[in-house]
Design a protein around this motif. Sequence first.
Motif, PDB file in Angstrom:
ATOM      1  N   VAL A  58      -2.595  11.237   5.249  1.00 35.81           N
ATOM      2  CA  VAL A  58      -3.720  10.583   5.917  1.00 35.81           C
ATOM      3  C   VAL A  58      -3.920   9.215   5.280  1.00 35.81           C
ATOM      4  O   VAL A  58      -3.678   9.026   4.099  1.00 35.81           O
ATOM      5  CB  VAL A  58      -5.029  11.406   5.803  1.00 35.81           C
ATOM      6  CG1 VAL A  58      -4.916  12.698   6.589  1.00 35.81           C
ATOM      7  CG2 VAL A  58      -5.376  11.700   4.353  1.00 35.81           C
ATOM      8  N   ASP A  59      -4.329   8.272   6.088  1.00 32.03           N
ATOM      9  CA  ASP A  59      -4.703   6.939   5.621  1.00 32.03           C
ATOM     10  C   ASP A  59      -3.581   6.178   4.927  1.00 32.03           C
ATOM     11  O   ASP A  59      -3.826   5.361   4.022  1.00 32.03           O
ATOM     12  CB  ASP A  59      -5.925   7.019   4.693  1.00 32.03           C
ATOM     13  CG  ASP A  59      -7.191   7.393   5.440  1.00 32.03           C
ATOM     14  OD1 ASP A  59      -7.248   7.124   6.654  1.00 32.03           O
ATOM     15  OD2 ASP A  59      -8.101   7.955   4.817  1.00 32.03           O
ATOM     16  N   ALA A  60      -2.329   6.419   5.315  1.00 33.10           N
ATOM     17  CA  ALA A  60      -1.240   5.578   4.817  1.00 33.10           C
ATOM     18  C   ALA A  60      -1.376   4.193   5.440  1.00 33.10           C
ATOM     19  O   ALA A  60      -1.897   4.031   6.548  1.00 33.10           O
ATOM     20  CB  ALA A  60       0.109   6.186   5.171  1.00 33.10           C
ATOM     21  N   ASP A  61      -0.916   3.181   4.727  1.00 35.90           N
ATOM     22  CA  ASP A  61      -0.934   1.829   5.277  1.00 35.90           C
ATOM     23  C   ASP A  61       0.187   1.630   6.294  1.00 35.90           C
ATOM     24  O   ASP A  61       0.060   0.841   7.235  1.00 35.90           O
ATOM     25  CB  ASP A  61      -0.795   0.816   4.136  1.00 35.90           C
ATOM     26  CG  ASP A  61      -1.946   0.905   3.157  1.00 35.90           C
ATOM     27  OD1 ASP A  61      -3.005   0.324   3.436  1.00 35.90           O
ATOM     28  OD2 ASP A  61      -1.793   1.586   2.114  1.00 35.90           O
ATOM     29  N   GLY A  79      -3.577   0.194  10.562  1.00 28.89           N
ATOM     30  CA  GLY A  79      -2.266   0.320   9.932  1.00 28.89           C
ATOM     31  C   GLY A  79      -1.124   0.140  10.910  1.00 28.89           C
ATOM     32  O   GLY A  79      -1.321  -0.112  12.112  1.00 28.89           O
ATOM     33  N   THR A  80       0.094   0.279  10.396  1.00 26.30           N
ATOM     34  CA  THR A  80       1.299   0.063  11.195  1.00 26.30           C
ATOM     35  C   THR A  80       2.112   1.339  11.286  1.00 26.30           C
ATOM     36  O   THR A  80       2.309   2.041  10.287  1.00 26.30           O
ATOM     37  CB  THR A  80       2.171  -1.046  10.571  1.00 26.30           C
ATOM     38  OG1 THR A  80       1.461  -2.280  10.608  1.00 26.30           O
ATOM     39  CG2 THR A  80       3.488  -1.208  11.323  1.00 26.30           C
ATOM     40  N   GLY A  98       0.826  -1.203   0.000  1.00 22.92           N
ATOM     41  CA  GLY A  98       0.000   0.000   0.000  1.00 22.92           C
ATOM     42  C   GLY A  98       0.854   1.244   0.000  1.00 22.92           C
ATOM     43  O   GLY A  98       1.966   1.263  -0.539  1.00 22.92           O
ATOM     44  N   THR A  99       0.356   2.309   0.619  1.00 23.93           N
ATOM     45  CA  THR A  99       1.077   3.574   0.704  1.00 23.93           C
ATOM     46  C   THR A  99       1.927   3.600   1.960  1.00 23.93           C
ATOM     47  O   THR A  99       1.439   3.361   3.068  1.00 23.93           O
ATOM     48  CB  THR A  99       0.089   4.748   0.725  1.00 23.93           C
ATOM     49  OG1 THR A  99      -0.629   4.785  -0.503  1.00 23.93           O
ATOM     50  CG2 THR A  99       0.828   6.074   0.901  1.00 23.93           C
ATOM     51  N   CYS A 100       3.213   3.895   1.785  1.00 26.05           N
ATOM     52  CA  CYS A 100       4.149   3.984   2.900  1.00 26.05           C
ATOM     53  C   CYS A 100       4.638   5.424   2.996  1.00 26.05           C
ATOM     54  O   CYS A 100       4.966   6.040   1.977  1.00 26.05           O
ATOM     55  CB  CYS A 100       5.350   3.061   2.684  1.00 26.05           C
ATOM     56  SG  CYS A 100       4.936   1.341   2.346  1.00 26.05           S
TER      57      CYS A 100
END
Length: 314
Positions: A204-207, A230-231, A153-155
């Motif tokens: 916002v909403d990064a994985d 998320g992490t 996903g998005t990091c």
Amino acid sequence: MLQQYNDLQLVDMPEPQPGPDEVLIRVRACGICGSDVHGLDGSTGRRIPPLVMGHEAAGEIVGTGERVTFDSTIYCGQCAFCLRGQVNLCDNRQVLGVSPGPYRRHGAFAEYVTVPRRIICPLPDNLTYEQAALIEAVSVAVHAVSLSGPLDGTCCVIGAGMIGLLTIQALRAKGAARVLSIEPDPSRLELAQGFGAEPVASVVDADLTIDCVGNQASVRTAIDGVRKGGTVTLVGNIAPSVEIPLQAVVSRQLRLQGSCASSGEYPECIRLMAEGKIQVAPLISAVAPLEEGASWFARLHRGERGLMKVVLRP
């Protein structure tokens, strides 16, 4: 040698003698780590003088001439953590060039240093000693990425200092789908972009978010910027303690993951660097003789703009 806080001097010392299962290394290059700079004034409490600092190094084995680098973590190999392969959590862990009180281990801002044979790694011909001195920093980034779980996903990496820029490269090398970078310094943000990250002012909403700064603001940015479930991986630790929004962490079911040093990633890091998938040459601001070390430490301690990594050569 750090004779007293804020007092670095070039001194004559006897050649260290290797103990059982140790080797004597002639140091060819040693990088100045941010933790060394903070240790200069005693702010970390982990470099109690007198001490020879330095843990990011490469050189030659005396007697054989083999080109090697070595881990900064000296682990016992016998405790429960070592037997599980978590050598960075060793119960008897020492760090080269560190003296926190319970032990004093002189480091590699010197002509010679002794290290256990088990922590050395051979170097390929296409890595210079100066580049190899950054393998320790690369291993910190690669370890953090390895702990962080899926990268599909998005990091987002918070901070584009040395570790942040290497973390961006490690994410790209390990197949991250999208990498963002938050960094207020335009020149560092430009470097981040050159390594494949998208510069953003907020997220916002990064994985996955990886904090490579380690203060109150950066930790909060990392937590606020990750999606539910998320992490958040915490690498930087400039501040010894910070407050966290506990309710947000619990109610959004976030995973907070600390990352300490590295744990066996050196061979992988050497391969990634040799293959050009992680580049350190653009991060080396200067290579200077060890005799000029005190002046370079002072410049780094002042936060001189444009300086990233300084490598000293004994």
